[in-house]
Motif scaffolding. Structure first.
Motif, PDB file in Angstrom:
ATOM      1  N   HIS A  68       0.822  -1.206   0.000  1.00  0.00           N
ATOM      2  CA  HIS A  68       0.000   0.000   0.000  1.00  0.00           C
ATOM      3  C   HIS A  68       0.864   1.268   0.000  1.00  0.00           C
ATOM      4  CE1 HIS A  68      -3.684   2.313   0.984  1.00  0.00           C
ATOM      5  NE2 HIS A  68      -2.800   3.112   1.574  1.00  0.00           N
ATOM      6  N   GLU A 128      -6.043   7.293  -2.095  1.00  0.00           N
ATOM      7  CA  GLU A 128      -6.273   6.065  -1.310  1.00  0.00           C
ATOM      8  C   GLU A 128      -7.123   5.053  -2.075  1.00  0.00           C
ATOM      9  OE1 GLU A 128      -4.518   5.516   1.026  1.00  0.00           O
ATOM     10  OE2 GLU A 128      -4.015   7.373   2.039  1.00  0.00           O
ATOM     11  N   HIS A 178       1.682   4.129  -2.944  1.00  0.00           N
ATOM     12  CA  HIS A 178       1.515   5.592  -2.919  1.00  0.00           C
ATOM     13  C   HIS A 178       2.664   6.292  -3.646  1.00  0.00           C
ATOM     14  CE1 HIS A 178      -2.059   6.335  -0.616  1.00  0.00           C
ATOM     15  NE2 HIS A 178      -1.661   5.631   0.424  1.00  0.00           N
TER      16      HIS A 178
END
Ligand SMILES: [Zn+2]
Length: 807
Positions: free
Chosen positions: A431, A454, A435
């Motif tokens: 995750h 997100e 980003h």
């Protein structure tokens, strides 16, 4: 930011378009989205891409920063070169002072509320004590121009305005200097912060995570000018791209991990470390630059001197770093098929408290992320990608991420980890490194729209996790997992400002990522979706997209009108619940008495006997006709369905009338009727309703009495005239036995009990969930330790088993 949850006060929203009208209450679920979107212009066009006059500002930083380990303070001096590429003349500049969030008069602290007025949590208590004693926020020592003349400046919360002596014209740039210092936040007393220090009492060391540590330019854009919105905590950052040259001075025995490339390895690394880094470039597995044993030795010593680490980064929107003498360090080179960045040095930094988990998985998970994300977007555009162990959750910056999980110390001094700690590490690394693409390169506005980074990132995280291992227990992405949230109360649409979101994790992460999974697998198909999504990332790489740019690009590039989809999923709190209410079978009447009359007789005979007549017979009661047979005549022998010649003649006349229609009747009608009579198909009238309000395709699995199965996928547009209720007619040779709506649970339909015709008993979703192993509610049992205990006790022959843990 990930894994940061809280509950806000209730807020009721009226679904978009649900306006009471005087002529019925029709809601147009397919209404054009343009009326919600900004008007296309010369900067960003109607196709959702940067137009010829697109511009963005540039902010380049030259920074000297010093970490005082004992005082736990940062002292810095920066020169910012700000280039005004906008067509506007600027009389003042805005800077972000995000550390001011920790000031006791900040909007963040003053507006925090307590959910239950009758009790407070430990968190509430800790926060109160923390803010009472902590002297937080930037202390700005100097703001001056390049000639050393002071510049007037005004601090307002987390923002600072600098008034320019002369206006900054379009195409011009200005340099100015800011000196500052601040006290670092203790992550123990202010948990779930993104930066600060974490103290390890056993060895007396800290891990320092430095983020939001320097005054940063506020973004200035074509659609909002200065993005001067206070930093309250949820809405993250809106930043400009620029080049960084940073010299970081830390205790001489610290190891620094940072955004950018290390420019002076000869000054700060040993010969052995430099040699190992070279070796790591072509390694097939991570190579230790600092081994666990060396890290233990480093922990135990102190060097009173300091050393400066020099890092440079090009075209990044932010800069973060970490420093500690506790770090174990491993690295592995990753080669890409990309002319600009063929080589990425992938590295992980972690203390012994992360072992044996981190050396096993962290760097591997970073490389896996780059492989998968690049396939769906673009090659990773930076030469470094790092995962650093930090105290809480996970947080992302260009080329560097801070990731949470630790392992458990056992009595014998060894460390083990649980299933969920392993999942946490792999998931959080994917995750946060993800980003690195969204929003670090596709530079969306996090402070306004959490979902834009997100949601997209969680979507790709899900794809990467499914490629990690067959049974990887993802938390978000599968449509069936969003069902409970979609049914829940107190929701706001995805298109809500970051600071006003309710159910933050579900709204900004799970719902948009699930919507994209459904868009990809069910609405568009992978080919169209992947092309359009990649096009979005190509258009907005190193640029600043808005929600409209995403919606428009996905529609333009896929060639499919998706206004209804964005409306339903992003602008409302509707949910999917498609019910198959009734199915009626009928046949076209042939009017042939030799065909129709026997059928009618059969129907009548299949009806149950009259209760009264039954009881009469049971009592032994006979009828008069039975007692006096002479009362029987022709009609007793021939029932009403007996075919007479008159009937047959009438049928012939009927056929004649169809074959030779009157002039007024068009010929196609008689043809259609004759064909229908001849084919004798089954006609099925299916009645659907949509009590959830979110229009979606109707996906049907039709099973015929001969056992064959047909999949019928009806586009969502079936709902356009009547979004609450539609009837659909189909004709089939075969006879239908059962119909199931959404048999593979593709659409997040919240109630599957109305998905079957005829109705079926459905095991509740709760029961189904219990059977599955992905759920996060599984006890966080340290199986490694259990197994280890078994082995240590000498029971070496005992097979490893996964028991059902006590509930
Ligand atoms: Zn995130």
């Amino acid at each position: 930011m990930k894994y940061l949850f809280a509950i806000l006060l209730a807020f009721l929203a009226l679904p978009a378009g649900a306006v009471e009208q005087t002529k019925g209450s029709f809601v147009d679920k397919f209404r054009q989205l343009e009326e919600e979107l900004p008007t296309p212009n010369m900067f960003r066009n109607a196709a959702g891409e940067p137009a010829p006059a697109y511009w963005q500002q540039q902010a380049d930083y030259d920074i000297d920063v010093r970490l005082d380990e004992n005082k736990r303070t940062i002292t810095g001096s920066e020169t910012i070169r700000y280039s005004n590429n906008s067509p506007d003349t600027l009389r003042y500049l805005w800077l972000q002072l995000d550390q001011n969030k920790f000031h006791r008069n900040s909007m963040d602290w003053l507006t925090r509320t307590v959910e239950d007025p009758k009790r407070i949590t430990y968190n509430d208590l800790r926060n109160l004590q923390f803010i009472d004693e902590f002297d937080g926020g930037f202390k700005i020592a100097t703001v001056e121009d390049e000639g050393g003349r002071p510049l007037p400046h005004t601090i307002i919360g987390t923002l600072m305005r600098i008034d320019l002596p002369r206006p900054l014209a379009p195409g011009k740039n200005i340099g100015f200097k800011v000196d500052w210092s601040y006290n670092l936040v203790d992550n123990e007393s202010a948990r779930s912060q993104r930066d600060g220090f974490e103290y390890f009492p056993q060895d007396g060391n800290d891990i320092f995570l430095m983020a939001q540590w320097y005054p940063r330019m506020v973004a200035y854009s074509d659609y909002e000018a200065w993005h001067n919105k206070e930093f309250i905590g949820r809405g993250e950052f809106t930043l400009e791209f620029g080049d960084f040259d940073v010299r970081i001075t830390v205790p001489a025995d610290h190891v620094v991990s940072s955004t950018g490339e290390l420019k002076n390895p000869g000054d700060v690394l040993s010969n052995v470390q430099q040699q190992r880094l070279k070796q790591a470039r072509n390694a097939q597995h991570p190579v230790f630059i600092i081994t666990p044993d060396e890290a233990l030795q480093n922990e135990a010593q102190r060097d009173d001197g300091t050393r400066s680490w020099h890092f440079a980064a090009r075209n990044v929107r932010d800069f973060a770093w970490a420093s500690s003498r506790k770090f174990i360090w491993d690295a592995q080179g990753y080669r890409q098929d990309d002319a600009d960045t063929p080589f990425v040095m992938v590295m992980s930094f972690y203390p012994k408290e992360g072992e044996p988990l981190w050396s096993q998985y962290s760097t591997q998970a970073v490389i896996h992320t780059l492989e998968v994300y690049s396939r769906y977007s673009f090659a990773f555009p930076y030469p470094v990608a790092q995962s650093v162990n930090g105290p809480a959750g996970g947080m992302e910056y260009p080329m560097i991420t801070f990731n949470g999980p630790r392992t458990e110390l056992q009595e014998d001094g060894s460390r083990t980890y649980s299933r969920s700690e392993k999942r946490f590490l792999i998931g959080v690394v994917i995750h946060e490194v993800g980003h690195g693409y969204f929003p670090m390169v596709v530079n969306s506005d996090e402070r306004q729209w959490t979902w834009m980074d997100e949601g997209l990132n969680t979507f790709l995280q899900y794809l990467a996790e499914t490629e990690w291992g067959e049974d990887y227990p993802s938390r978000r992405g599968e449509p069936r997992w969003i069902v409970d949230f979609m049914k829940s109360e107190n929701q706001v649409p995805i298109m809500t400002n970051s600071e006003s979101l309710l159910q933050f994790g579900n709204n900004a992460y799970a719902k948009p990522s699930t919507a994209l999974v459904i868009l990809r697998e069910t609405i568009l198909g992978r080919e169209l979706f992947d092309f359009a999504f990649k096009e979005y990332t190509r258009r907005w790489k190193f640029r600043r997209p808005t929600p409209a740019d995403f919606f428009r690009t996905m529609e333009e590039a896929s060639g499919v009108d998706l206004d209804w989809f964005w409306r339903g999923w992003f602008y409302t709190t509707d949910h999917v619940d498609i019910s198959i209410d009734r199915v009626t079978r009928f046949k076209v009447a042939s009017h042939d008495p030799d065909v129709e009359f026997p059928k009618q007789r059969e129907t009548l005979e299949s009806e149950p006997l009259s209760r009264t007549k039954n009881s009469n017979a049971a009592e032994g009661r006979t009828t008069r006709e039975q007692r006096f047979p002479e009362l029987m005549d022709f009609y007793n022998e021939n029932d009403p369905f007996t075919v007479s010649n008159k009937d047959r003649n009438e049928f012939q006349e009927y056929l004649e009338s169809i074959r030779a229609p009157l002039d007024a009747d068009p010929e196609w009608r008689s043809k259609a009727l004759l064909r229908a009579i001849e084919e004798d198909k089954n006609f099925y009238m299916m009645e659907f309703s949509s009590p959830g309000g979110l229009v979606m395709p109707i996906l049907l699995q039709i099973t015929y009495t001969d056992g064959s199965i047909e999949m019928l996928r009806i586009p969502a547009e079936i709902w356009r005239f009547s979004p609450g209720r539609v009837n659909k007619l189909i004709a089939r040779d075969r006879e239908i036995a059962t119909i199931v709506v959404d048999p593979y649970w593709e659409t997040a339909d919240v109630d599957v009990t109305n998905n079957h015709y005829p109705r079926q008993f459905i095991p509740s979703r709760l029961e189904i969930y219990k059977d599955e192993t992905w759920t996060s509610s599984l006890p966080n049992r340290d199986l490694m330790q259990d197994i280890k205990t078994e082995l240590d006790s000498g029971e070496k022959d005992v097979p490893l088993r996964v028991e059902t843990p006590d509930q």
